[in-house]
Design a protein around this motif. Structure first.
Motif, PDB file in Angstrom:
ATOM      1  N   GLU A 174     -38.745 -15.210 -36.576  1.00 60.53           N
ATOM      2  CA  GLU A 174     -39.117 -14.243 -35.552  1.00 60.53           C
ATOM      3  C   GLU A 174     -38.083 -14.262 -34.426  1.00 60.53           C
ATOM      4  O   GLU A 174     -37.926 -15.263 -33.727  1.00 60.53           O
ATOM      5  CB  GLU A 174     -40.504 -14.568 -34.994  1.00 60.53           C
ATOM      6  N   GLY A 175     -37.351 -13.154 -34.292  1.00 60.22           N
ATOM      7  CA  GLY A 175     -36.340 -13.062 -33.249  1.00 60.22           C
ATOM      8  C   GLY A 175     -35.025 -13.728 -33.586  1.00 60.22           C
ATOM      9  O   GLY A 175     -34.139 -13.800 -32.725  1.00 60.22           O
ATOM     10  N   VAL A 176     -34.856 -14.185 -34.821  1.00 62.25           N
ATOM     11  CA  VAL A 176     -33.610 -14.845 -35.246  1.00 62.25           C
ATOM     12  C   VAL A 176     -32.951 -13.989 -36.314  1.00 62.25           C
ATOM     13  O   VAL A 176     -33.489 -13.826 -37.409  1.00 62.25           O
ATOM     14  CB  VAL A 176     -33.872 -16.261 -35.792  1.00 62.25           C
ATOM     15  N   PHE A 177     -31.786 -13.445 -36.000  1.00 63.38           N
ATOM     16  CA  PHE A 177     -31.101 -12.530 -36.901  1.00 63.38           C
ATOM     17  C   PHE A 177     -29.682 -13.018 -37.182  1.00 63.38           C
ATOM     18  O   PHE A 177     -28.952 -13.402 -36.267  1.00 63.38           O
ATOM     19  CB  PHE A 177     -31.046 -11.121 -36.300  1.00 63.38           C
ATOM     20  N   GLY A 178     -29.298 -12.957 -38.431  1.00 67.64           N
ATOM     21  CA  GLY A 178     -27.953 -13.339 -38.820  1.00 67.64           C
ATOM     22  C   GLY A 178     -27.852 -14.807 -39.175  1.00 67.64           C
ATOM     23  O   GLY A 178     -28.578 -15.663 -38.645  1.00 67.64           O
ATOM     24  N   VAL A 179     -26.932 -15.115 -40.088  1.00 68.82           N
ATOM     25  CA  VAL A 179     -26.824 -16.478 -40.604  1.00 68.82           C
ATOM     26  C   VAL A 179     -26.316 -17.459 -39.555  1.00 68.82           C
ATOM     27  O   VAL A 179     -26.682 -18.640 -39.578  1.00 68.82           O
ATOM     28  CB  VAL A 179     -25.926 -16.473 -41.863  1.00 68.82           C
ATOM     29  N   GLN A 180     -25.496 -17.014 -38.616  1.00 66.01           N
ATOM     30  CA  GLN A 180     -24.998 -17.918 -37.572  1.00 66.01           C
ATOM     31  C   GLN A 180     -26.148 -18.370 -36.675  1.00 66.01           C
ATOM     32  O   GLN A 180     -26.300 -19.579 -36.406  1.00 66.01           O
ATOM     33  CB  GLN A 180     -23.906 -17.233 -36.749  1.00 66.01           C
ATOM     34  N   ALA A 181     -26.950 -17.437 -36.217  1.00 62.47           N
ATOM     35  CA  ALA A 181     -28.099 -17.790 -35.381  1.00 62.47           C
ATOM     36  C   ALA A 181     -29.087 -18.647 -36.160  1.00 62.47           C
ATOM     37  O   ALA A 181     -29.682 -19.584 -35.611  1.00 62.47           O
ATOM     38  CB  ALA A 181     -28.780 -16.522 -34.862  1.00 62.47           C
ATOM     39  N   PRO A 207     -36.784 -13.723 -48.351  1.00 61.23           N
ATOM     40  CA  PRO A 207     -37.825 -12.791 -48.821  1.00 61.23           C
ATOM     41  C   PRO A 207     -38.999 -12.652 -47.852  1.00 61.23           C
ATOM     42  O   PRO A 207     -39.646 -11.602 -47.789  1.00 61.23           O
ATOM     43  CB  PRO A 207     -38.274 -13.404 -50.150  1.00 61.23           C
ATOM     44  N   ALA A 208     -39.310 -13.728 -47.094  1.00 63.59           N
ATOM     45  CA  ALA A 208     -40.434 -13.678 -46.149  1.00 63.59           C
ATOM     46  C   ALA A 208     -40.077 -14.525 -44.935  1.00 63.59           C
ATOM     47  O   ALA A 208     -40.528 -15.669 -44.809  1.00 63.59           O
ATOM     48  CB  ALA A 208     -41.703 -14.182 -46.807  1.00 63.59           C
ATOM     49  N   PRO A 209     -39.269 -14.010 -44.031  1.00 64.33           N
ATOM     50  CA  PRO A 209     -38.749 -14.813 -42.920  1.00 64.33           C
ATOM     51  C   PRO A 209     -39.809 -15.282 -41.937  1.00 64.33           C
ATOM     52  O   PRO A 209     -39.547 -16.222 -41.171  1.00 64.33           O
ATOM     53  CB  PRO A 209     -37.757 -13.871 -42.232  1.00 64.33           C
ATOM     54  N   ARG A 210     -40.986 -14.687 -41.941  1.00 63.05           N
ATOM     55  CA  ARG A 210     -42.012 -15.117 -41.003  1.00 63.05           C
ATOM     56  C   ARG A 210     -43.052 -16.026 -41.652  1.00 63.05           C
ATOM     57  O   ARG A 210     -44.062 -16.321 -41.051  1.00 63.05           O
ATOM     58  CB  ARG A 210     -42.710 -13.911 -40.393  1.00 63.05           C
TER      59      ARG A 210
END
Length: 210
Positions: A174-181, A207-210
């Motif tokens: 939640e709120g984390v986007f991209g492989v670096q972050a 597949p289910a980031p949350r």
């Protein structure tokens, strides 16, 4: 015998073409503007596809909406050279095993999903198109747009570019986007320093980031 005189009246000159002016047709007028609007939209889409083949998207519609919802997002763009190769392989293995073989839509996977009634036929290319250009949500209209745009992106972008953009805009929490972050968020390392185990765990989140 009374004399009759004939008088001739001079006609006022009319403006050239005034008598040939066609009547106003609202339907034809609206159709013309609709056609112009469609052409403008197509031109903007083509421009956006070509631009992002070389320029990095600064954000995405989903990032913006999530940023408003949670009060900001974690995101930092990194080029493919600064992403551990094992991370790219892990993402392909987890999300799209036929990534190097299809042209954007995996017809075999789509048929399998339709027969089984279970989702999961979206390719990495489709997910990239959805994340960069469209919105999230289950609707036939969005799926049609996604299916139409994906082959166009595949035609202009390279497979490497698609995967690079995907890894930089995918949601990992939640709120984390991209492989670096994500690498910083979960392991406190840069994307270039991810181990095979860490890359596998991040790929399993996709597949289910949350």
């Amino acid at each position: 015998m009374a004399r009759t005189t004939s008088t001739t009246t001079k006609r006022k000159p009319t403006k050239k073409g005034a008598s040939k002016r066609s009547p106003f047709r609202p339907f034809r007028w609206a159709l013309g503007w609709l056609f112009r609007g469609v052409l403008a939209c197509v031109a903007l889409i083509v421009l956006a596809i070509v631009l992002f083949a070389f320029l990095n998207p600064p954000t995405t519609p989903y990032m913006v909406s999530e940023g408003h919802r949670v009060g900001g997002v974690e995101h930092q763009w990194v080029p493919m050279e600064d992403i551990a190769p094992v991370m790219a392989r892990a993402a392909v293995a987890a999300e799209d095993a036929n990534y190097c073989l299809h042209w954007g839509l995996d017809v075999t996977a789509i048929r399998r999903a339709m027969d089984s009634g279970v989702g999961g036929a979206s390719t990495i290319s489709q997910q990239t198109v959805k994340n960069v250009y469209l919105w999230h949500g289950r609707s036939w209209f969005r799926k049609v747009l996604e299916a139409a745009l994906t082959p166009a992106v595949e035609l202009v972008w390279s497979k490497r570019r698609i995967l690079e953009v995907y890894l930089n805009v995918a949601e990992f929490d939640e709120g984390v986007f991209g492989v670096q972050a994500a690498a910083q968020h979960y392991f406190g390392v840069d994307a270039a320093d991810l181990t095979a185990t860490q890359a596998g765990r991040l790929a399993a989140i996709l597949p289910a980031p949350r």
